[in-house]
Design an enzyme around this catalytic site. Structure first.
Site, PDB file in Angstrom:
ATOM      1  CG  HIS A  46      -2.073  -1.025   0.951  1.00  0.00           C
ATOM      2  ND1 HIS A  46      -2.673  -1.738   1.939  1.00  0.00           N
ATOM      3  CD2 HIS A  46      -2.632  -1.444  -0.202  1.00  0.00           C
ATOM      4  CE1 HIS A  46      -3.589  -2.524   1.413  1.00  0.00           C
ATOM      5  NE2 HIS A  46      -3.577  -2.376   0.122  1.00  0.00           N
TER       6      HIS A  46
ATOM      7  CD  GLU B 290      -9.249  -6.595 -24.980  1.00  0.00           C
ATOM      8  OE1 GLU B 290      -8.836  -6.320 -23.851  1.00  0.00           O
ATOM      9  OE2 GLU B 290     -10.401  -7.001 -25.211  1.00  0.00           O
TER      10      GLU B 290
ATOM     11  CG  ASP C  18      -6.343  -9.026 -22.467  1.00  0.00           C
ATOM     12  OD1 ASP C  18      -5.829  -9.961 -21.818  1.00  0.00           O
ATOM     13  OD2 ASP C  18      -7.264  -8.318 -22.022  1.00  0.00           O
TER      14      ASP C  18
ATOM     15  CB  CYS D 263      -7.771   1.870 -24.241  1.00  0.00           C
ATOM     16  SG  CYS D 263      -8.414   0.254 -24.669  1.00  0.00           S
TER      17      CYS D 263
HETATM   18  C1  PEP Z   1      -6.037  -4.366 -22.521  1.00  0.00           C
HETATM   19  O1  PEP Z   1      -6.155  -5.609 -22.571  1.00  0.00           O
HETATM   20  O2  PEP Z   1      -5.053  -3.754 -22.950  1.00  0.00           O
HETATM   21  C2  PEP Z   1      -7.107  -3.575 -21.919  1.00  0.00           C
HETATM   22  C3  PEP Z   1      -7.142  -2.265 -22.004  1.00  0.00           C
HETATM   23  O3  PEP Z   1      -8.032  -4.273 -21.229  1.00  0.00           O
HETATM   24  P1  PEP Z   1      -7.773  -4.808 -19.735  1.00  0.00           P
HETATM   25  O4  PEP Z   1      -6.405  -4.416 -19.307  1.00  0.00           O
HETATM   26  O5  PEP Z   1      -8.839  -4.207 -18.910  1.00  0.00           O
HETATM   27  O6  PEP Z   1      -7.938  -6.281 -19.929  1.00  0.00           O
HETATM   28 MG    MG Z   2      -8.047  -6.508 -22.061  1.00  0.00          MG
END
Ligand code: PEP
Ligand code: MG
Length: 864
Positions: free
Chosen positions: A486, A723, A747, A794
């Protein structure tokens, strides 16, 4: 004083037992057999053997002298322990837990010592009898494996205080028909779904569930066991991901509570009812070994040059002066004064600590709130309290008892060899410190810091961190904490460079030494050459100025040097993240991970609940775009109530959109909630884990149907996550029907490189900069371009300012990042032009590894 008697008498047949404990009627009324109680849990002796009284009095009294070991928070049930260890539960009425304390007045608190006949709980007979089906008071021996109870005649009128039964230790008892039965229990087996095992947060939730009704629940792992009501005991089980646990629940609400706990842990596997719940314990875990006291390390002499390596907890660069912070030095006397006074003081300190924590929880959000909630569950932990009461009864002071109770658990947690749980030991120490400070009237550790202090400590408790004057702290170096401790999370959230797990050398650094902390490289130099120090100081100043300038310009929309627009937006987990994102310069939300609304609960949020959250985010973003990803559950994101089947390879199984299509009701509800968010046009839908065109089409059908049902005609944009490599490879086909594409590099790297993202051993190789991942991003962008669709990123790659030139060069026009990196990303993008980005992307694709790509980028942008 134990209320022992030889040859009990009083209305029934004398009992032939040595050293028996006389149990006096806790209440006046009609004494009846436990078998006559109109509740199978009591009549079937599931909680243990005993008797019952149909009361004519309204005050429950102690049936023998002893200690109050538990008082249910609904004040309808109390357990008393005699000096010889026999424990008796008294339960006023049936289903009275539902009254939540209304009509009950407790006269005692946990830890109180009472004499036979002392009042325990009074109740309002007239009111309660109207509300519940029976006022009968079952009185039950709960540790029938050690003692035997015999009732001396039933079906008779009794007055409070009459001798009605005897309890004798096993082995000394005359065999009797009335011996304690083993009793049935609900038994549920379950595998731990949380990738980190049972750590503080799940332990707190389980304890909360265990205490929510009338049941006694224990959880077993192999030959260890813990009371489910004790978060600390649960952590001490050391249960890891996938371990099989057995939940044993006895009591009126046993079945329901066992199932809720199973759901919290990961979904029930083998529910069954068994009669073998009270087998003797193989291992009693209540007395872990005392902590080993480490020798105080010798300090290095002033001026000694050393380098210490550790692990990055929070990146950054600092040059400053060393300041040692040692653990708290409370002066504690072992011997207590007056037992009752010590108990009163500890109880008051625990109450104050709980109130303080409650107030702090209400003020905080996100991870800080979660940390404080775990601390509150420790303050309320019945095992810790019980250990402390017992020590005080043995003549120890309140401070000594509380400290020792916690020290034992800390030592046991550290011994488990589980790094996540060892990190949680620091939370327990924090609770120790908090309560001791209240008990001893000592305020927080307001160490006076010099400017540019680099803190050296074994570990820092979250409350110690909070006490630091952060305007003076240049960096933190810790011997023991890990990167997910933490304190690490808190340091990162405040942007303070921190290196952790750096070993005992940290404890040898004397105060006042010049230090260079390069947290990016997880390296600390003590007494570096004066020239290096001056260079680093200058670099730190430049970096700070740059960061300040970047932050000052972060509210402006982001354009490249050649005028091309790049949107820099934020990843969000819920409404609480919006304000920070906007302060950081986010131009909207590129990924709202809706699964956070579904985690750590026992049922899915309703449509209205979801709608309220989504609308709050949309409102908070004040018209800026909001992309809500539909529930991405499965694999490492466990949503227990979805009841996903156990799979050999969950990351390749029912996750993301596959899970939604497998259980379309959850999806339909979520889609309806999103479609209701206004104004139309601000919010878009993003679908996780799309691998085929059929996935997209199937969800489209659901969206179309729900739009029709809601009477919404305004269209909503629907994008897909890239992904899975297949999505990149067929991006042209997908882009024909998707409105936009957003690459999830976390992913995509996992599935491209075949490295499980939760495998810590392979974490370094799971590199989103790898040219193979970059090639798939390029393919996705090309496919999207054919149909005029935009592509964003993202995944975590978008949060690296250094990745921006490559991603833009590959065709990406939106970067959705963590709030903390937005100012840096925007500053980087503003320096770029498309020609340079394309050249960098081309070069990166031709390199041999992710490491080579990073190196090339670091050479081109050394300041980043
Ligand atoms: C990813 O897989 O890059 C993504 C943005 O989704 P998460 O990390 O939530 O699986
Ligand atoms: Mg993902």
């Amino acid at each position: 004083m134990v209320d022992h008697t030889k040859n009990a008498s009083g209305g029934g047949k004398p009992l032939d037992a040595k050293d028996s404990l006389c149990l006096r009627a806790p209440i006046g009324g009609w004494l009846c057999s436990i078998a006559d109680v109109p509740d199978p849990v009591f009549s079937g002796r599931i909680l243990g053997d005993g008797f019952a009284v149909d009361p004519t009095d309204a005050t429950l009294r102690a049936p023998f002298s002893g200690i109050v070991t538990s008082l249910h928070r609904a004040h309808h049930a109390v357990t008393l322990r005699a000096e010889d260890g026999a424990e008796v539960l008294m339960h006023i009425g049936l289903d009275t837990v539902a009254l939540k304390g209304d009509g009950f007045t407790p006269h005692v608190a946990e830890g109180d010592r009472v004499k036979a006949g002392d009042p325990l709980i009074s109740f309002d007979m007239d009111v309660i009898s109207q509300l519940v089906r029976s006022l009968v008071v079952p009185v039950v021996l709960t540790n029938g494996e050690r003692f035997t109870l015999a009732v001396s005649g039933v079906d008779r009128e009794i007055a409070a205080g009459d001798e009605v039964a005897t309890i004798v230790p096993q082995g000394e008892a005359t065999p009797s028909k009335a011996n304690a039965s083993e009793g049935d229990a609900v038994i549920v087996k379950v595998r731990v779904a949380d990738p980190h095992g049972i750590h503080a947060r799940p332990a707190g939730l389980i304890a909360e569930a265990a205490k929510s009704g009338a049941a006694e629940v224990i959880i077993r792992l192999g030959d260890r066991k813990a009371s489910a009501a004790s978060p600390v005991g649960l952590m001490l089980l050391g249960a890891q991901h996938n371990d099989e646990l057995t939940i044993e629940a006895k009591g009126a609400d046993g079945a329901e509570i066992a199932s809720r706990i199973a759901t919290l842990l990961g979904g029930p596997e083998v529910p069954e009812v068994s009669a073998a719940a009270s087998a003797p314990e193989a291992v009693a875990s209540s007395e872990p070994a005392m902590p080993e006291v480490a020798e105080a390390p010798e300090l290095w002499g002033p001026g000694v040059a050393k380098t210490i390596d550790g692990t990055t907890a929070s990146p950054g660069l600092a040059a400053g002066v060393s300041v040692r912070i040692t653990s708290e030095d409370f002066e504690i006397s072992e011997a207590g004064a007056d037992v009752e006074q010590e108990i009163k003081e500890l109880r008051a300190a625990l109450k104050t600590a709980a109130t303080d924590l409650g107030a702090k929880i209400a003020e905080s959000k996100g991870q800080q709130a979660e940390i404080l909630t775990a601390h509150l569950s420790f303050v309320e932990d019945p095992d810790l309290r019980d250990a402390a009461w017992t020590m005080i009864r043995d003549g120890k002071s309140a401070a000594y008892a509380w400290k020792t109770a916690i020290d034992r658990q800390v030592a046991a947690l550290r011994k488990l060899g589980n790094p996540v749980l060892a990190e949680r030991a620091a939370d327990l120490e924090d609770v120790r410190r908090r309560v001791l400070a209240i008990l001893l009237g000592v305020s927080g550790s307001a160490t006076v810091l010099p400017d540019e202090a680099v803190i050296f400590a074994a570990d820092l408790l979250p409350s110690q961190f909070a006490d630091l004057d952060l305007s003076k702290v240049a960096g933190i170096v810790l011997a023991y904490a890990g990167p997910t401790a933490h304190v690490s999370i808190l340091a990162a959230s405040k942007g303070i460079p921190a290196v952790v797990a750096a070993g005992v050398g940290v404890l040898c650094v004397p105060d006042g030494q010049p230090v260079v902390l390069d947290a990016d490289r997880a390296s600390v130099r003590i007494n570096p050459p004066e020239g290096d120090l001056a260079d680093i100081r200058a670099a730190v100043v430049r970096r700070r100025e740059r960061l300040a300038a970047n932050r000052a310009a972060t509210q402006d929309d982001c354009y490249m040097a050649d005028g091309k627009r790049i949107e820099v937006v934020a990843n969000l987990g819920g409404p609480a993240d919006v304000a920070v994102a906007l302060e950081s310069g986010a131009e909207g939300c590129g990924l709202m991970r809706s699964e956070f609304l579904f985690l750590n609960r026992t049922s899915a949020p309703s449509e209205d609940e979801q709608y309220a959250q989504y609308q709050a985010i949309a409102d908070g973003l004040k018209g800026r775009p909001l992309i809500i990803r539909t529930l991405d559950a499965g694999a490492d994101k466990d949503v227990p109530y979805a009841n996903l089947p156990k799979e050999e390879n969950p990351a390749l199984g029912l996750r993301g959109v596959r899970m939604s299509l497998w259980q379309p009701e959850l999806l339909r509800t979520q889609i309806r909630a999103i479609l209701r968010v206004k104004p139309y046009g601000q919010t878009k839908i993003l679908l996780p884990m799309i691998a085929t065109l059929a996935d997209l089409r199937d969800v489209r059908k659901v969206i179309d149907a729900e739009m029709k049902a809601l009477g919404r005609t305004a269209p909503i944009e629907v994008g897909i996550m890239v992904e899975v490599p297949s999505a990149a490879l067929i991006s042209k086909t997908l882009a024909a029907e998707a409105d936009f594409l957003s690459v999830g590099t976390n992913d995509l790297a996992q599935y491209t490189l075949a490295i499980d993202r939760v495998n810590a051993r392979l974490a370094k190789q799971l590199d989103p900069f790898h040219p193979a991942v970059l090639r798939l991003i390029q393919l996705a962008a090309e496919g999207a371009r054919t149909h005029g669709r935009w592509v964003g990123v993202c995944g975590s790659l978008a949060s690296f300012p250094l990745a921006a030139p490559v991603l833009i060069g590959l065709g990406v026009t939106e970067l959705s990042a963590t709030a903390g990196s937005i100012a840096e990303i925007k500053a980087m993008v503003r320096t770029l032009d498309m020609t340079k980005c394309k050249a960098v992307a081309e070069a990166a694709l031709a390199l041999e590894s992710g490491e080579a790509v990073r190196r090339m980028l670091a050479q081109s942008w050394p300041e980043a």
